[in-house]
Design a protein around this motif. Structure first.
Motif, PDB file in Angstrom:
ATOM      1  N   CYS A 110      -0.860  -2.448   1.863  1.00 31.96           N
ATOM      2  CA  CYS A 110      -2.116  -2.921   2.445  1.00 31.96           C
ATOM      3  C   CYS A 110      -2.555  -4.216   1.770  1.00 31.96           C
ATOM      4  N   ARG A 116      -1.569   1.500  -0.788  1.00 27.01           N
ATOM      5  CA  ARG A 116      -2.413   0.374  -1.204  1.00 27.01           C
ATOM      6  C   ARG A 116      -1.578  -0.886  -1.432  1.00 27.01           C
ATOM      7  N   LEU A 157      -8.552   1.467   4.328  1.00 25.42           N
ATOM      8  CA  LEU A 157      -7.159   1.805   4.087  1.00 25.42           C
ATOM      9  C   LEU A 157      -6.615   2.696   5.203  1.00 25.42           C
ATOM     10  N   TYR A 170     -13.790   1.203   1.311  1.00 24.61           N
ATOM     11  CA  TYR A 170     -12.371   0.921   1.149  1.00 24.61           C
ATOM     12  C   TYR A 170     -11.491   2.052   1.686  1.00 24.61           C
TER      13      TYR A 170
END
Length: 367
Positions: free
Chosen positions: A229, A226, A248, A244
């Motif tokens: 990202c 994360r 991802l 989400y």
């Protein structure tokens, strides 16, 4: 394009074969390096000895075993997409299975099963218990038993095996990140190794205390993913076009293709600098709620998104103003830039883009 045309077009992108192979033939493929079962998966899949023994029981009794799905690489080697535990169990029982360090694992000793309780203590060739070794006839029966294979041929669309892996493993006991880890091993094992290493760094473990359940679900590795990202995000404040988790995973697949190049979004230096300063100023309180007097409660994912995005985007400023960072992080909990976009009723699809963009501005100054 109508439905029939779509079916015809997509069907041409995936070329498959299917046929049975004896366990003896599969053992030969493994010994020759012609089939890759990705030993890194052993850190992710968690079969116990009872489950492994049940598989051997099924082979001995001729109970049908689900097909093994593999994808043929450009060099002709088969990548196992679904069936890693089945194959690794067989290889371990025979005594040829190598772990991620290329070391042969101790052979499997079987436990009692539902239909064959006498299996307890048996092994393939060597046993600590007298008489608890498979006979030549039993070993031949195992090697002649058939496994059904489904093969995605190398001329198929390059994304086919990854899409198939996700479909086959949706709804399994794997956590979302464990499934991503398997996918990442196939996409780029070096990136997987680096993500795993970063997740175990002292700074990360110190700033992100997790429950035992979260630990077992590879959640810390998800947080590392994360971070990268978020740092790479260049979109708007509008909500993401997909959930989400899907976002991802899609980003990870793209990043895996760029890893090791100048265009890679995996900036290890930025990551280590960010977590080094966060650990130095707040430690385990870096991502916990502050009520104006003290920190309390568990790790907060929204706080993680906001703080790591903002600090990393302004890392040089905060490295020069460490003494001010703790107060800036604590002030997040009363700031509308964070509070108005992190409530329980706000979905990650909407929350994440807004928090990332808000935080970059919020942490650009010390007040």
């Amino acid at each position: 394009m109508n439905l029939e045309s779509q079916i015809e077009t997509k069907a041409k992108e995936i070329h498959t074969d299917g046929y049975p192979m004896s366990i003896g033939e599969v053992l030969s493929l493994y010994r020759d390096g012609d089939i890759d079962i990705h030993p890194e998966f052993q850190r992710i899949f968690r079969w116990n000895d009872d489950q492994k023994s049940s598989l051997i029981e099924s082979i001995l009794l001729g109970i049908p075993i689900p097909p093994i799905f593999v994808s043929q690489r450009g060099d002709g080697i088969w990548d196992v997409i679904d069936g890693v535990q089945r194959l690794s169990t067989i290889f371990q029982f025979v005594g040829v299975y190598k772990d991620h360090n290329d070391q042969v694992m101790p052979p499997l000793t079987l436990s009692a099963t539902e239909y064959l309780p006498a299996l307890a203590g048996y092994s393939w060739e060597v046993s600590s218990e007298p008489g608890k070794v498979f006979t030549d006839a039993m070993r031949r029966d195992v090697k002649r038993a058939k496994l059904e294979f489904r093969i995605i041929r190398k001329e198929s669309d390059e994304n086919a095996k990854y899409d198939l892996f996700q479909r086959l493993n949706s709804g399994t006991q794997l956590s979302p990140q464990e499934a991503r880890n398997c996918l990442l091993v196939m996409l780029n094992s070096q990136m997987y190794t680096r993500i795993a290493e970063l997740s175990e760094s002292l700074e990360v473990r110190a700033t992100i205390p997790l429950t035992e359940q979260k630990e077992s679900q590879a959640y810390r590795q998800e947080l590392v993913l994360r971070f990268f990202c978020q740092a790479d995000y260049s979109g708007t404040r509008t909500q993401l076009r997909e959930e989400y988790g899907q976002y991802l995973t899609r980003w990870m697949r793209k990043a895996a293709g760029l890893y090791g190049t100048d265009a890679s979004p995996i900036d290890v230096s930025l990551f280590t600098r960010t977590f080094s300063i966060l650990n130095e100023v707040l430690g385990e309180d870096a991502f916990r709620r502050f009520d104006g007097a003290r920190t309390l409660g568990p790790f907060s994912i929204a706080c993680f998104e906001f703080v790591t995005s903002g600090v990393s985007a302004n890392i040089e400023f905060w490295e020069g103003n460490k003494n001010l960072l703790a107060d800036r992080i604590r002030s997040v909990w009363s700031a509308p830039e964070f509070r108005d976009h992190s409530g329980t009723g706000i979905s990650p699809r909407l929350r994440v883009p807004r928090l990332i963009l808000n935080s970059r501005q919020y942490f650009s100054t010390a007040s």
